[in-house]
Design an enzyme around this catalytic site. Structure first.
Site, mmCIF file in Angstrom:
data_model
loop_
_atom_site.group_PDB
_atom_site.id
_atom_site.type_symbol
_atom_site.label_atom_id
_atom_site.label_comp_id
_atom_site.label_asym_id
_atom_site.label_seq_id
_atom_site.Cartn_x
_atom_site.Cartn_y
_atom_site.Cartn_z
ATOM 1 N N LYS A 171 48.141 20.957 106.412
ATOM 2 C CA LYS A 171 47.231 20.030 105.744
ATOM 3 C C LYS A 171 46.731 20.695 104.467
ATOM 4 C CE LYS A 171 42.939 18.987 105.335
ATOM 5 N NZ LYS A 171 42.840 18.443 103.980
ATOM 6 N N GLY A 224 39.375 29.047 103.620
ATOM 7 C CA GLY A 224 38.312 28.189 103.105
ATOM 8 C C GLY A 224 36.967 28.817 103.382
ATOM 9 N N SER A 225 35.987 27.988 103.671
ATOM 10 C CA SER A 225 34.614 28.483 103.807
ATOM 11 C C SER A 225 34.335 28.986 105.226
ATOM 12 C CB SER A 225 33.649 27.348 103.484
ATOM 13 O OG SER A 225 33.801 26.309 104.429
ATOM 14 N N GLY A 229 35.463 27.629 108.858
ATOM 15 C CA GLY A 229 36.137 28.642 109.684
ATOM 16 C C GLY A 229 35.568 28.669 111.099
ATOM 17 N N CYS A 280 38.989 33.712 96.080
ATOM 18 C CA CYS A 280 38.298 34.354 97.212
ATOM 19 C C CYS A 280 38.036 35.816 96.928
ATOM 20 C CB CYS A 280 39.106 34.181 98.481
ATOM 21 S SG CYS A 280 40.834 34.602 98.268
ATOM 22 N N GLU A 378 28.602 33.442 98.405
ATOM 23 C CA GLU A 378 29.754 33.166 97.542
ATOM 24 C C GLU A 378 29.428 31.945 96.671
ATOM 25 O OE1 GLU A 378 33.371 31.880 99.535
ATOM 26 O OE2 GLU A 378 34.534 33.296 98.342
HETATM 27 P P1 NAP Z 1 36.180 24.031 102.981
HETATM 28 O O1 NAP Z 1 35.232 22.944 103.287
HETATM 29 O O2 NAP Z 1 36.168 25.249 103.814
HETATM 30 O O3 NAP Z 1 37.659 23.379 103.011
HETATM 31 C C1 NAP Z 1 38.865 24.092 103.041
HETATM 32 C C2 NAP Z 1 39.951 23.241 103.726
HETATM 33 O O4 NAP Z 1 39.550 22.917 105.047
HETATM 34 C C3 NAP Z 1 40.232 21.884 103.048
HETATM 35 O O5 NAP Z 1 41.589 21.523 103.164
HETATM 36 C C4 NAP Z 1 39.343 20.966 103.867
HETATM 37 O O6 NAP Z 1 39.689 19.629 103.744
HETATM 38 C C5 NAP Z 1 39.537 21.518 105.263
HETATM 39 N N1 NAP Z 1 38.461 21.156 106.201
HETATM 40 C C6 NAP Z 1 37.179 20.800 105.931
HETATM 41 N N2 NAP Z 1 36.509 20.508 107.071
HETATM 42 C C7 NAP Z 1 37.381 20.680 108.085
HETATM 43 C C8 NAP Z 1 37.288 20.550 109.507
HETATM 44 N N3 NAP Z 1 36.156 20.169 110.126
HETATM 45 N N4 NAP Z 1 38.378 20.842 110.245
HETATM 46 C C9 NAP Z 1 39.512 21.239 109.659
HETATM 47 N N5 NAP Z 1 39.675 21.360 108.323
HETATM 48 C C10 NAP Z 1 38.611 21.103 107.542
HETATM 49 O O7 NAP Z 1 36.023 24.459 101.499
HETATM 50 P P2 NAP Z 1 35.542 23.556 100.299
HETATM 51 O O8 NAP Z 1 34.564 22.479 100.698
HETATM 52 O O9 NAP Z 1 36.743 23.123 99.617
HETATM 53 O O10 NAP Z 1 34.706 24.637 99.489
HETATM 54 C C11 NAP Z 1 33.453 25.098 100.004
HETATM 55 C C12 NAP Z 1 33.293 26.577 99.832
HETATM 56 O O11 NAP Z 1 34.356 27.247 100.511
HETATM 57 C C13 NAP Z 1 33.397 27.076 98.412
HETATM 58 O O12 NAP Z 1 32.175 27.039 97.764
HETATM 59 C C14 NAP Z 1 33.892 28.493 98.619
HETATM 60 O O13 NAP Z 1 32.819 29.350 98.808
HETATM 61 C C15 NAP Z 1 34.704 28.441 99.870
HETATM 62 N N6 NAP Z 1 36.158 28.426 99.625
HETATM 63 C C16 NAP Z 1 36.826 29.591 99.807
HETATM 64 C C17 NAP Z 1 38.188 29.619 99.571
HETATM 65 C C18 NAP Z 1 38.965 30.885 99.767
HETATM 66 O O14 NAP Z 1 39.999 31.065 99.146
HETATM 67 N N7 NAP Z 1 38.536 31.766 100.644
HETATM 68 C C19 NAP Z 1 38.868 28.495 99.146
HETATM 69 C C20 NAP Z 1 38.159 27.302 98.986
HETATM 70 C C21 NAP Z 1 36.805 27.294 99.243
HETATM 71 P P3 NAP Z 1 38.831 18.726 102.694
HETATM 72 O O15 NAP Z 1 39.275 19.151 101.348
HETATM 73 O O16 NAP Z 1 39.194 17.342 103.004
HETATM 74 O O17 NAP Z 1 37.379 18.987 102.987
#
Ligand code: NAP
Ligand code: MG
Length: 477
Positions: A171, A224-225, A229, A280, A378
């Site tokens: 996904k 991701g976040s 996680g 990240c 972050e």
């Molecule tokens: P996120 O909410 O953690 O989303 C990352 C991925 O997970 C997306 O594909 C998202 O889909 C999916 N996701 C969201 N909720 C989920 C759930 N309940 N079950 C399974 N998958 C789910 O990250 P974000 O909202 O894009 O960004 C928020 C924060 O995350 C940022 O401010 C940053 O600090 C951090 N982040 C870190 C990285 C990294 O490389 N470590 C990358 C991105 C973000 P959707 O897009 O549909 O929500």
């Protein structure tokens, strides 16, 4: 919109729902993707399981490796096209997108070549026994990837899984998946069998959640976040499947008074402005020894103020923030910083952008108090926090004083200090007089603490995407 790939067929979500996708450089809707849900995820997992059981699982490592290498060659032939798609979808400048596609091709080359080199063991046991430890694929692996480096993340997560012999359900982030869809089509054109790679576009809380909870997956990998996680871990606990989590960082750049500043300053600035800070492993904390604090912050300020932010095709160093949600999160942080007493030391330039785009200039703040959110949380944008430290012990304490531990760097000419700090600072990767690895496909990567666990990249990723079987053979009479 036929953006779901299930058993080799491109299709809409089962109920035909779609999601509007915005161009981050203008804020305008420019395309749509299918809004997959639990029904689509279930079909994708079934397709992957069938592929694994009926054909893909019996391919030899050599055959899988050759296929990945051929895909890598195809990616290089289409690199410019993919880079343009990546740049217009994410808003990142074309030169960065080109680099991302070069790294993507490296993933296919590296894991294609590595597929038949992930050797097992023979263990000396009591006489009359032959004991082998063999690696076996897990079966169906689930992959949830974010929007900041869609094509690199796709290569990072799917290449070792495929090289190891798993079938995949992925996904991508709906916000940035156009390059992934294009790459999947290239993979099909080169001969990837149906069902080996399945893609369900959609929202995280729908398709992502259904995938994480699906009872017939054997591993889930997520980048991701930390908040999401934790959801992933809860879901995987129900099915007792392993997780691989990469959850970001608050990585320190530690500059000692004896550092070679001509080398350090450009790397420090590059480490925060790359991908407009949406990385990240961005070096978001600039820890400077007290006696050179003024000099280093002035030199970094000078460099930051010359950075340009603009439209993806305008030749600027940085593009927009990739998603509206992230742009809004950053703006609320910047409002809080405006109301705080922390000095804004420098700010980059936004040049010739269109109204409605998600643009934020790089910024340097300092001195940032050690307990402020800018020192601990972050931000995921181009915002650098400068903080002074007294001596080596103080530097180590400060470096470790966050919930995260992904990457760290030290700038010093003292060999003994380099070694001491390398052992004291908590991180998955530690850099000495350099920062980042330009993709670093060969180098194991991952976090400690709330940065997550498990290792991607390098040969270690092959361990993560396989399990072992110990075969004990008694040949004595
Ligand atoms: P996120 O909410 O953690 O989303 C990352 C991925 O997970 C997306 O594909 C998202 O889909 C999916 N996701 C969201 N909720 C989920 C759930 N309940 N079950 C399974 N998958 C789910 O990250 P974000 O909202 O894009 O960004 C928020 C924060 O995350 C940022 O401010 C940053 O600090 C951090 N982040 C870190 C990285 C990294 O490389 N470590 C990358 C991105 C973000 P959707 O897009 O549909 O929500
Ligand atoms: Mg996009």
């Amino acid at each position: 919109m036929k953006t779901l790939l299930i058993n080799g067929r491109w299709q809409s979500s089962h109920d035909e729902r779609v999601i509007d996708i915005e161009d981050p450089a203008t804020g305008q809707v420019f395309t749509q993707v299918g809004r997959g849900g639990a029904v689509d995820v279930d079909a994708a997992v079934k397709a992957a399981r069938n592929a694994f059981l009926n054909h893909w699982g019996s391919w030899s490592a050599l055959e899988r490796g050759r296929l990945l290498c051929r895909i890598g060659e195809e990616i290089l032939l289409h690199a410019e096209e993919i880079a343009k798609i990546e740049s217009s979808d994410t808003g990142k400048p074309l030169h960065l997108a080109r680099n991302d596609i070069a790294v993507l091709a490296r993933y296919f080359e590296f894991y294609g070549a590595a597929a038949d080199k992930h050797h097992g063991q023979v263990i000396p046991y009591v006489n009359g026994y032959n004991v082998q430890v063999v690696h076996e694929p897990l079966g169906v692996t689930a992959h949830i990837i974010p929007w900041n480096y869609p094509s690199q993340m796709f290569g990072r997560t799917s290449c070792p899984a495929l090289a190891a012999g798993n079938a995949i359900v992925l996904k991508p982030s709906e916000e940035a998946c156009q390059s992934v869809l294009y790459i999947a089509k290239l993979m099909q054109s080169v001969g990837l069998p149906d069902g080996v790679l399945n893609i369900v576009t959609g929202y995280g809380h729908e398709a992502g959640d259904a995938l994480a909870r699906h009872p017939d997956i054997n591993l889930i990998t997520f980048t991701g976040s930390p908040v999401v996680g934790a959801h992933i871990q809860a879901a995987s606990a129900i099915n007792q499947v392993p997780c691989l989590l990469e959850l970001g960082g608050k990585s320190p750049q530690i500059v000692f008074a004896d550092a070679n500043l001509d080398k350090a300053i450009p790397a420090i600035v590059g480490g925060i402005v790359q991908n407009t800070g949406q990385t990240c492993s961005a070096g978001t904390r600039l820890l400077i020894q007290q006696e050179i604090y003024e000099e280093v912050s002035a030199r970094v300020a000078h460099a930051v103020s010359s950075i340009t932010v603009g439209m993806p095709d305008a030749g600027a160093q940085c593009g927009p923030i990739i998603t509206r949600a992230q742009f809004e999160r950053l703006n609320t942080l910047l409002e809080r910083l405006d109301q705080s007493s922390i000095p804004l030391i420098a700010k980059g330039k936004i040049i010739d952008v269109q109204a409605g785009g998600f643009f934020v200039p790089p910024m340097l703040y300092g001195p940032v108090p050690r307990d402020h959110e800018l020192a601990r949380a972050e931000a995921f944008g181009p915002i650098l926090a400068a903080m002074p430290f007294e001596d080596e012990a103080d530097a180590a304490r400060l470096a470790n004083d966050t919930d995260y531990a992904l990457v760290a760097a030290i700038w010093t000419e003292s060999g003994a200090r380099q070694q001491r700090m390398a052992r004291t600072v908590s991180a998955g990767q530690f850099y000495i007089n350099c920062y980042g690895a330009g993709g670093g496909v060969e180098l194991p990567f991952g976090g400690r603490k709330k940065s997550g666990y498990g290792r991607e990249k390098g040969f270690q990723a092959l361990d993560e995407f396989t399990t072992t079987k110990t075969i004990v053979h008694c040949f004595a009479d």
